[in-house]
Design an enzyme around this catalytic site. Sequence first.
Site, mmCIF file in Angstrom:
data_model
loop_
_atom_site.group_PDB
_atom_site.id
_atom_site.type_symbol
_atom_site.label_atom_id
_atom_site.label_comp_id
_atom_site.label_asym_id
_atom_site.label_seq_id
_atom_site.Cartn_x
_atom_site.Cartn_y
_atom_site.Cartn_z
ATOM 1 C CG ASN A 173 -1.910 -1.142 1.163
ATOM 2 O OD1 ASN A 173 -2.859 -1.101 0.387
ATOM 3 N ND2 ASN A 173 -1.653 -2.193 1.937
ATOM 4 C CD GLU A 174 4.651 1.538 -2.740
ATOM 5 O OE1 GLU A 174 4.985 2.278 -1.793
ATOM 6 O OE2 GLU A 174 5.421 0.692 -3.223
ATOM 7 N N PRO A 175 2.144 5.260 -0.877
ATOM 8 C CG PRO A 175 3.924 6.735 -0.557
ATOM 9 C CD PRO A 175 3.607 5.333 -0.980
#
Length: 673
Positions: A173-175
Amino acid sequence: MLKEAQPEHLGRQAWEIDDRTKFEKAHTVIFEDSILASQVVAQEIADLIKQKAQAGEPCVLGLATGSTPKKVYAELVRLHREEGLSFANVHTFNLDEYYPMEPIAFQSYVRFMRELLFDHVDIDMERVHIPDGTLPRGEVEGFCQKYEQMILELGGLDLQILGIGRTGHIGFNEPGSHRFSRTRMITLDEITRLDAAKDFMGRSNVPTKAVTMGVETIMNARRVVLMAWGEGKAPIIKRSVEGEISEQIPATFLQDHTNVSFVLDRAAAAELTRIKTPWAVGSVDWRETTTKSVVFSGTGGDPIYFETVDQLTKSAVIWLSQHLQKPILKLTDRDYNDNGMSDLVVDRGSAYDINIRVFNEVQHTITGWPGGKPNADDTYRPERAAPASKKALVFSPLPDDAVVSMGGTLHRLVDQGHDVYVAFQTSGAMGVSDEEALRYAEFVQDLDDALADKLTQEASVYDEVFKSLNSLTPGDPEPLVVRMVKRLIRRSEAKAACRFVGIPSAHEFFLDMPFYETGGVSLNSLGEADINQMVKILTAIKPQQIYAAGDLSDPLGVHRVCLDALIQALSAIRRSGDDWLDDCWIWLYRGAWQEWSVDDIEMAVPLSPEEVIRKRNAIFRHQSQKDTALIPDLSGSEPWRQAEQRNARTAEIYDQLGLAEYEAIEAFKRCCF
Ligand code: F6R
């Protein structure tokens, strides 16, 4: 605040939790090192499995991959083998998998989990779930929904373990990930792809997509344990634990979880307020003390440690000077009082006394004589004056580390008449691109002779390399002939750099340590052959100075393993009763990823503008690392530029503290053994 949510054993064995944690918005536990921390986490998992088994219930675990949980899995395997821990009631769901990805590929998380855990315990593989990287694109969404459904049907995740990426990602879950996101396909952040480059032989081979559990999926776990090790994680840990909740740092969402623990080693905790500026969170004991802090315990040797006198005062004064952007000697009583350090002034009399003392201490780190200044009073110098000519043995984990991190110091040691030896610990072959290998193979036809017994009769080196490279797919183990070409490329570059610096070829040692020579991208564990090589060279030279890389957050793991090998070798030598070690000082350099912070530096070697150029030229000898370095830093800039920026930055900080203004400074910290 989650103080009440502390699980018994995470709370008990850790450092004390008190008001000093007031800036922390999630339960955070700091351990001396990651080995102990991993054992405690593994124990919590084991207890949960047993408790569920006793109740006749399934135990549903959320698992992570990457370097962080490796020691947890090793401990779980040990608990299974030695203490009968059974995984018969365990169901697992892994956080993520690259897309596309074949399960047998080296980089596959299926393979990772089998090799590190599943193949060694009694888990039913039907109960193991990992996102499928082989599905056609159109089937991924349905798969993700089913993944969520399966977790729900088992009653949800009992415990989810996590690592954290430098972007603050949890899972992938990236920025930008939404708080209520569920299992889905995502696009990997460029920083994450850069960090993964080591596993894929270059960033361009890293998939751009992955399938990951969502933030909501993780948040729904009844218990979450996020682990982080090493100084490289310290900045993102501070932002995750103390910062505001934000989509830009998905790990901050965990602050809202009612039963989460951030489990850290000391290095990863270094930026937290209670560690970095303890005076900001309560009263501190400013009395002068000598502290010993373990730097690294390694996997089998005696630990190495830093010994410091009155370190807290030094760190506090340097911090205050930087914070107020005032030279040390201009700090006033008022400055101390306004910044939570009035106790220090009371304890030491006045700002003037504190300033002068710390100023002198920092001043004394500066020396143009890294091997010691002959016939000079060395009371306040970082190195001993005698013997006037020392044997200095420099360990370079990868072939260019020595010049990148201490090229200027190497020049000085040679120019000042010391006997300098360089041991290149690994071949560094993984850092050479295929194009480079092909170029050399075309050019150096006479390698045919050197490799004659490794080749089929008719084929030339060029034919073999060309054929091999054309049939390779990313992640395949490298054919021996390609590997050897790459190894020789780096060897010739290291020799050229030594020649340039003035180190005789008889003083160069290429250890080609076996742990690195896997043909793939993962490293083997250290073995007897590795340690024996180190012992052999150390006892042959019996140096008075050892220089070694102290970058512990090395994404490749090579620096860490190389330091570990040194510690194990030194321990073996000590056990054998050899007493030359008593006169041997160990200096750790950094620079591949992170420089020492100024309050840590114990020897600062200034470089003139000419010396900076000379160092640059030495780095240029490592031609294969220029432009095409497979594992560049975050900025993607070349090694020589990174080194210059780092050395210039250290000089700038010394200048800001009110010390002399230099063009550049190389920094070292002494460690004891
Ligand atoms: C792995 C995962 C990632 C890693 C993170 C840290 O399954 O989901 O979030 O935990 O990238 O990686 P390491 O542990 O290699 O530093």
